[in-house]
Design a protein around this motif. Structure first.
Motif, mmCIF file in Angstrom:
data_model
loop_
_atom_site.group_PDB
_atom_site.id
_atom_site.type_symbol
_atom_site.label_atom_id
_atom_site.label_comp_id
_atom_site.label_asym_id
_atom_site.label_seq_id
_atom_site.Cartn_x
_atom_site.Cartn_y
_atom_site.Cartn_z
ATOM 1 N N ARG A 43 0.835 -1.199 0.000
ATOM 2 C CA ARG A 43 0.000 0.000 0.000
ATOM 3 C C ARG A 43 0.868 1.247 0.000
ATOM 4 O O ARG A 43 1.922 1.286 0.634
ATOM 5 C CB ARG A 43 -0.885 -0.006 1.235
ATOM 6 C CG ARG A 43 -1.945 1.026 1.250
ATOM 7 C CD ARG A 43 -2.874 0.773 2.399
ATOM 8 N NE ARG A 43 -4.010 1.663 2.318
ATOM 9 C CZ ARG A 43 -4.848 1.841 3.292
ATOM 10 N NH1 ARG A 43 -4.702 1.179 4.415
ATOM 11 N NH2 ARG A 43 -5.850 2.667 3.150
ATOM 12 N N LEU A 44 0.420 2.260 -0.700
ATOM 13 C CA LEU A 44 1.087 3.558 -0.729
ATOM 14 C C LEU A 44 0.038 4.618 -0.456
ATOM 15 O O LEU A 44 -0.993 4.669 -1.123
ATOM 16 C CB LEU A 44 1.738 3.808 -2.091
ATOM 17 C CG LEU A 44 2.214 5.238 -2.385
ATOM 18 C CD1 LEU A 44 3.314 5.643 -1.419
ATOM 19 C CD2 LEU A 44 2.681 5.361 -3.813
ATOM 20 N N ARG A 45 0.305 5.443 0.552
ATOM 21 C CA ARG A 45 -0.598 6.558 0.866
ATOM 22 C C ARG A 45 0.207 7.840 0.888
ATOM 23 O O ARG A 45 1.384 7.830 1.216
ATOM 24 C CB ARG A 45 -1.275 6.347 2.225
ATOM 25 C CG ARG A 45 -2.178 5.166 2.244
ATOM 26 C CD ARG A 45 -2.902 4.907 3.533
ATOM 27 N NE ARG A 45 -2.595 5.791 4.629
ATOM 28 C CZ ARG A 45 -3.203 5.750 5.799
ATOM 29 N NH1 ARG A 45 -4.127 4.854 6.015
ATOM 30 N NH2 ARG A 45 -2.874 6.570 6.763
ATOM 31 N N THR A 46 -0.452 8.944 0.548
ATOM 32 C CA THR A 46 0.215 10.235 0.574
ATOM 33 C C THR A 46 -0.782 11.317 0.977
ATOM 34 O O THR A 46 -1.984 11.170 0.790
ATOM 35 C CB THR A 46 0.847 10.570 -0.792
ATOM 36 O OG1 THR A 46 1.503 11.832 -0.690
ATOM 37 C CG2 THR A 46 -0.184 10.634 -1.893
ATOM 38 N N ASN A 47 -0.257 12.423 1.506
ATOM 39 C CA ASN A 47 -1.099 13.589 1.780
ATOM 40 C C ASN A 47 -0.861 14.670 0.731
ATOM 41 O O ASN A 47 -1.366 15.771 0.849
ATOM 42 C CB ASN A 47 -0.834 14.135 3.185
ATOM 43 C CG ASN A 47 0.539 14.728 3.340
ATOM 44 O OD1 ASN A 47 1.363 14.679 2.438
ATOM 45 N ND2 ASN A 47 0.795 15.300 4.508
ATOM 46 N N HIS A 48 -0.084 14.365 -0.305
ATOM 47 C CA HIS A 48 0.264 15.264 -1.409
ATOM 48 C C HIS A 48 1.003 16.518 -0.943
ATOM 49 O O HIS A 48 1.035 17.517 -1.637
ATOM 50 C CB HIS A 48 -0.974 15.638 -2.233
ATOM 51 C CG HIS A 48 -1.606 14.451 -2.880
ATOM 52 N ND1 HIS A 48 -1.067 13.816 -3.969
ATOM 53 C CD2 HIS A 48 -2.737 13.769 -2.574
ATOM 54 C CE1 HIS A 48 -1.837 12.810 -4.318
ATOM 55 N NE2 HIS A 48 -2.852 12.748 -3.490
ATOM 56 N N ASN A 49 1.579 16.474 0.244
ATOM 57 C CA ASN A 49 2.397 17.570 0.759
ATOM 58 C C ASN A 49 3.780 17.080 1.147
ATOM 59 O O ASN A 49 4.411 17.624 2.048
ATOM 60 C CB ASN A 49 1.730 18.221 1.972
ATOM 61 C CG ASN A 49 0.508 19.007 1.591
ATOM 62 O OD1 ASN A 49 0.462 19.602 0.517
ATOM 63 N ND2 ASN A 49 -0.510 18.996 2.446
ATOM 64 N N GLY A 50 4.246 16.027 0.495
ATOM 65 C CA GLY A 50 5.589 15.539 0.762
ATOM 66 C C GLY A 50 5.689 14.469 1.820
ATOM 67 O O GLY A 50 6.786 14.146 2.255
#
Length: 128
Positions: A43-50
Motif C-alpha cells: 500500500r502507498l498513501r500520501t497527503n500530497h504535501n511531501g
C-alpha cells in the motif's frame, strides 16, 4: 544508504526521467521493492504535501522473527528495519529526493510501515 543508492542506480538506468515525487515513490514501491524483496509494497498513501506512507504487510526480514518470551517482538523487529530504511533513503537520494525515512512496526507482525518525509530535491524535475 549506500546499498539502496547503488541498487536504485542499477534498476532505474533504463527508465525515462521521473516527472514528479509520486512517480519516484511509485517506482520505489513497485519495481525497486520487487527486485530487492521479491514482492511489491502492499500500500502507498500520501497527503500530497511531501509525506508518503509505504506499507508492506508481509515483510520478509521479520516474517520468522523469534524472541525471548519477556522481550517485546515489536522492539526486537526494529533492529531489522535499519537496513531497509537506509536502502529507501539511499534510493530516494540517488533519484533526486532528499528525505527522512522512519520505519514503524505494526502490532500485527510482520507488517511494517515506512513514513517518508520529503525535505528537498537535489535535481530539478524535468518540465514536460
Amino acid at each position: 544508504y549506500q546499498v539502496g543508492s547503488k541498487l536504485a542506480e542499477r534498476y532505474s538506468k533504463d527508465r525515462a526521467p521521473f516527472a514528479n515525487d509520486l512517480e519516484v515513490i511509485t517506482f520505489l514501491c513497485k519495481e525497486f521493492w520487487t527486485e530487492v524483496y521479491g514482492k511489491q509494497m502492499d500500500r502507498l498513501r500520501t497527503n500530497h504535501n511531501g509525506v508518503f506512507e509505504l506499507q508492506d504487510h508481509r515483510f520478509r526480514s521479520i516474517l520468522r522473527l523469534s524472541c525471548a518470551p519477556e522481550q517485546n517482538a515489536g522492539e526486537a523487529a526494529k533492529r531489522f528495519l535499519l537496513l531497509p530504511s537506509g536502502m529507501v533513503r539511499g534510493a530516494l537520494a540517488v533519484l533526486g529526493i532528499i528525505a527522512t525515512v522512519r520505519a514503524e512496526v505494526s502490532p500485527a507482525l510482520p507488517s511494517i510501515v515506512f513514513v517518508v518525509h520529503v525535505k528537498d530535491r537535489t535535481r530539478p524535475l524535468p518540465v514536460l
